[in-house]
Structures are given as structure tokens and as C-alpha cells.
Design an enzyme around this catalytic site. Structure first.
Site, PDB file in Angstrom:
ATOM      1  N   HIS A  69       5.402   0.948  -5.113  1.00  0.00           N
ATOM      2  CA  HIS A  69       4.480   0.809  -6.386  1.00  0.00           C
ATOM      3  C   HIS A  69       5.212   0.988  -7.556  1.00  0.00           C
ATOM      4  CE1 HIS A  69       0.797  -0.001  -4.030  1.00  0.00           C
ATOM      5  NE2 HIS A  69       0.484   1.501  -3.760  1.00  0.00           N
TER       6      HIS A  69
ATOM      7  N   HIS B 277       6.628   4.420  -0.014  1.00  0.00           N
ATOM      8  CA  HIS B 277       5.345   3.257  -0.109  1.00  0.00           C
ATOM      9  C   HIS B 277       5.044   3.542  -1.637  1.00  0.00           C
ATOM     10  CE1 HIS B 277       1.285   1.407   0.492  1.00  0.00           C
ATOM     11  NE2 HIS B 277       0.974   2.015  -0.725  1.00  0.00           N
ATOM     12  N   GLU B 278       4.942   4.873  -1.913  1.00  0.00           N
ATOM     13  CA  GLU B 278       4.682   5.064  -3.483  1.00  0.00           C
ATOM     14  C   GLU B 278       5.786   4.663  -4.526  1.00  0.00           C
ATOM     15  OE1 GLU B 278       1.657   5.545  -4.020  1.00  0.00           O
ATOM     16  OE2 GLU B 278       1.186   6.381  -2.085  1.00  0.00           O
TER      17      GLU B 278
ATOM     18  N   HIS C   3      -0.172  -3.827  -3.067  1.00  0.00           N
ATOM     19  CA  HIS C   3       0.028  -4.007  -1.558  1.00  0.00           C
ATOM     20  C   HIS C   3       0.061  -5.280  -0.748  1.00  0.00           C
ATOM     21  CE1 HIS C   3      -2.676  -0.223  -2.136  1.00  0.00           C
ATOM     22  NE2 HIS C   3      -1.386   0.336  -1.718  1.00  0.00           N
TER      23      HIS C   3
HETATM   24 ZN   LIG Z   1      -0.382   1.967  -1.992  1.00  0.00          ZN
END
Ligand SMILES: [Zn+2]
Length: 423
Positions: free
Chosen positions: A196, A192-193, A202
Site C-alpha cells: 500500500h 501487504h501494508e 487491493h
Molecule cells: Zn490492504
């Protein structure tokens, strides 16, 4: 991290009362934390986002103190120019200024290298978990997370407060990915990171999210409300993806665990699962490929593009032997203008799951994953399944999750059709 504590003292809480999106009540309440200090040398717009931690299982709040979740800084917009700039962060950085650069020549041509440095605070097991998030990007996209040598721009992975990351390439010499010990050192959170870092916001912040989820701002911890903002100008490379590793779960940052903060709409059974932190979803992979325009040879290609062929066939990898775990295959079938694509699956045997969130065949009525989804198929189907496009292209994804199964997959044939319906 000293920088973090220093930076936090500069956060200024601002409330914007009139955004463009006047139709949506919750966006009128957008709360943004803005770094009230010019940052020398930065030319990019970026922010970082505090993550909610998984609420169940061994990584639940009993292991990682609840307090950590509430001490984040929300969206950190780095100020440049006027204040609205920090509100205008794209879901991804299609403009190009805060994408990571693509290597233009030499043996790494076409690859996008993201140098990383990991803090010495992690033990060997934790280092292995962090590094375990890298191969999926290497296999399926042109992104290469590589140990930093002398590169000026790199990400610094450290044991900060909670889980968060700067979005995109910030322009700072080193930019932070915070993976707090132990709650954030989980493969799915690292994935997830890293998304980013690649430039993605998101999933539930997409411009079109109000057609897919309802946000209950009144249930959100007050200092986390900014994590539920919607970005009007997001660039959406794929259809809305409940299964994205970038989607929040039902009770993310809830004041009380039983109060939903994100509700799938319209309500249906079985309800799409949101908040998975297991793997990159098929669409997560596709949008990385689109954003960085990953060329042939920069990832392990599975599948094929058929152009102007009247007929042909394709199958899952290794068919009729069982397909491997973590397969990601795509087929783009484009026939002559004015004709239509008729695909027939000659039986399907892929592992079943309630909303096909594990292994799946995704069929799109167009040339890529941004085109409307016609069918989502999983499980076992003994008979033929035929599907016809409404235009000259069809885009098909086959994806398997990290669990190896004994299912054999599928074989399919296609033919050019004169009619946009089964004949
Ligand atoms: Zn996030």
C-alpha cells in the site's frame, strides 16, 4: 494515536448513487468515507485501508479481538478538490504524483528510498518481524525501506487500531502505517501494508476484477463495504493475480465466518487460493518493478533478456543443484519480427503445490507479465515441454517461496520459429 481519534470525528459518510460503471450493481452501492476537512499542504490523493485479519491459525480472532476488525474507518480518502477525487484513487499511482521519488544521482541513483520510523511501542521480537518484510523489496525491486534520519517525508509505523496504511506517498510530513499489536505484527501483513505504501490498492479492487471474482456485498460487515470497491481506472501492470499478497481472502470482513465475501469465478477444481499473507507473489514483485521502472543494478537480477537471438538456453539458479528459496528470475525472449519463440523445458523438478502457489514457472505470451499467461507449471515433469508464442516475444518467470526445497529446478532451450505452433 491522537491524530487517528481526532481524524475519525471528522469522517463524513457519503453515498454515491451514480458512478460511471452502471453495469455493475455492487459499484452503485459504493460507500466512501471522506475526510471532510481540507488538509493543508497536501497535493496528493491518497487513502488508507483497514485490513481484515487472518481468520485461522495462531493469529486468529481468538488472539486478536473480533471487535478490532469492526472499528476501522474503511477507505479514508483525503479530500482535495472535488469529492470524486477520492473515488478516483488508482490501484497504483502511475501518474507519478504519489509515487515515492527516485534518487537521480549519487551512489543511490535509481533507488527509491522510503524512510521509516517505528514507534517505541513494539518489543524486540515485534521489531524483528516488522523489519523482516524489508529484504524482499531490497532483493527484488528498487524500493529501499530505510530508517528515517532527517527526511521530511517518511512513514510512521505505529500500534494503531488494526492494520492499515496510507496508499502511496501522501504528501504529509509523516504518514501512518498502523500495525496493531499483536494481530497485525505478522510478516505477510507488513508486506501487504508496505505494498500500500508503495502505491498499490487491493488486487480485488482492480478494474477487471469482475471477470475473476464475485463480491458478496450482502455478506460484508456494513462499515467495511468500501474495502470491496472496484476502481474503474486502475492501472494493471500484470495479469490478475489470485496469489497476490494484496488479495483478500474468501471470508474477509464477513458478517459470519461461513459466509463468503469474495468468490473465485468461474468455479473450478482446484480452486485458486486467495488471501495468502506469506510473501510477495511473483506478480507483486513484477508490478513494483513496472510502477517504479526499476533499472538494472537496483535489484539482484536473476534471469536474462535475449534479443534477436536465433537460439539460446537458460536455467533455474544453481542448476543442477537445488535452487535457493525466494528466487525470482525473469527471462524475456524476443526474436526477429515475424518470427515466434519456441521454448523447450528439458524436464522440470520444482516443488509441487495444488495451484502452483508456492514454486512456479509462469509463461506469458508477450514481452511482460501483463501479457496473457500461456502456462503455469510446477511439480516434476520428466519429459520435454515445448511452448510456442503467438508473437515475437515470450516472458518467463521462475519464482520460489521462502521454504528451501531439494528440487533441482530446470534447464530450457529456445529457438526462433517460423510458425506460431509446434513443428
Ligand atoms: Zn490492504
Amino acid at each position: 494515536c491522537l491524530f487517528l481519534f481526532t481524524a475519525q470525528t471528522f469522517f463524513l459518510r457519503l453515498r454515491f448513487g451514480h458512478q460511471q460503471s452502471v453495469r455493475v450493481n455492487e459499484d452503485l452501492e459504493a460507500v466512501v468515507y471522506t475526510l471532510n476537512r481540507p488538509v493543508a499542504g497536501t497535493r496528493n490523493i491518497a487513502g488508507s485501508l483497514q485490513e481484515p485479519l487472518p481468520q485461522t491459525g495462531k493469529t486468529g480472532s481468538s488472539v486478536f479481538p473480533q471487535a478490532i476488525q469492526t472499528t476501522g474507518v474503511g477507505v479514508r480518502g483525503i479530500k482535495e478538490g472535488d469529492m470524486r477525487m477520492s473515488l478516483r484513487m488508482n490501484r497504483n499511482s502511475a501518474g507519478g504524483t504519489d509515487k515515492w521519488p527516485k534518487t537521480r544521482s549519487g551512489p543511490n541513483r535509481g533507488l527509491v528510498r522510503i524512510p521509516y520510523k517505528i514507534s517505541r511501542q513494539y518489543n524486540r521480537t515485534q521489531l524483528a518481524v516488522i523489519r523482516s518484510a524489508i529484504p524482499t523489496f531490497t532483493r527484488h525491486t528498487c524500493l529501499r525501506f530505510v530508517p528515517r534520519r532527517t527526511e521530511v517525508a517518511f512513514i510512521y509505523i505505529s500500534n494503531g487500531k488494526g492494520c492499515w496504511a496510507d496508499v502511496g506517498k501522501t504528501g504529509h510530513p509523516s504518514q501512518t502505517v498502523s500495525l496493531g499489536i499483536p494481530g497485525c505484527v505478522i510478516k505477510g501483513i507488513v508486506l501487504h501494508e508496505f505494498m500500500h505504501v508503495a502505491g498499490f490498492q487491493h488486487e480485488h479492487s482492480r478494474s477487471d476484477r469482475n471477470r475473476y471474482v464475485k463480491i458478496y456485498r450482502q455478506h460484508v460487515q456494513p462499515d467495511m463495504v468500501a474495502n470491496f470497491d472496484r476502481y474503474n481506472d486502475s492501472v494493471n501492470y500484470v495479469v490478475y493475480d489470485y496469489n497476490s499478497v494484496m488479495h483478500y481472502s474468501k471470508n474477509a470482513f464477513s458478517k459470519e465466518i461461513y459466509l463468503p465475501t469474495v468468490q473465485v469465478i468461474p468455479k473450478r477444481k482446484p480452486e485458486p487460493i486467495i488471501g495468502q499473507r506469506e510473501r510477495l507473489s511473483p506478480y507483486d514483485i513484477e508490478e513494483v518493478k513496472y510502477l517504479y521502472d526499476c533499472g538494472a543494478g537496483t535489484y539482484q537480477r536473476c534471469g536474462r533478456d535475449f534479443f534477436n537471438l536465433a537460439t539460446g538456453s537458460f536455467n533455474s539458479p544453481s542448476y543442477p543443484s537445488p535452487y535457493p528459496a525466494e528466487a525470482h528470475c525473469t527471462w524475456n525472449i524476443t526474436v526477429q519480427p515475424g518470427r515466434f519463440v519456441n521454448v523447450t523445458f528439458k524436464g522440470i523438478d520444482i516443488s509441487d503445490s495444488p495451484v502452483c502457489q508456492n514454486d512456479v514457472i509462469l509463461i506469458h505470451d508477450g514481452k511482460n507479465a501483463a501479457a496473457p499467461t500461456m502456462r503455469t507449471i510446477c511439480g516434476t515433469q520428466t519429459g520435454d515441454i515445448s511452448i510456442v508464442s503467438t508473437g515475437r516475444s515470450m516472458f518467463i518467470i521462475f519464482s520460489s517461496d521462502p521454504t528451501r526445497d531439494s528440487n533441482r529446478g530446470f534447464r530450457a532451450i529456445f529457438r526462433e520459429s517460423n510458425e506460431p505452433k509446434l513443428t
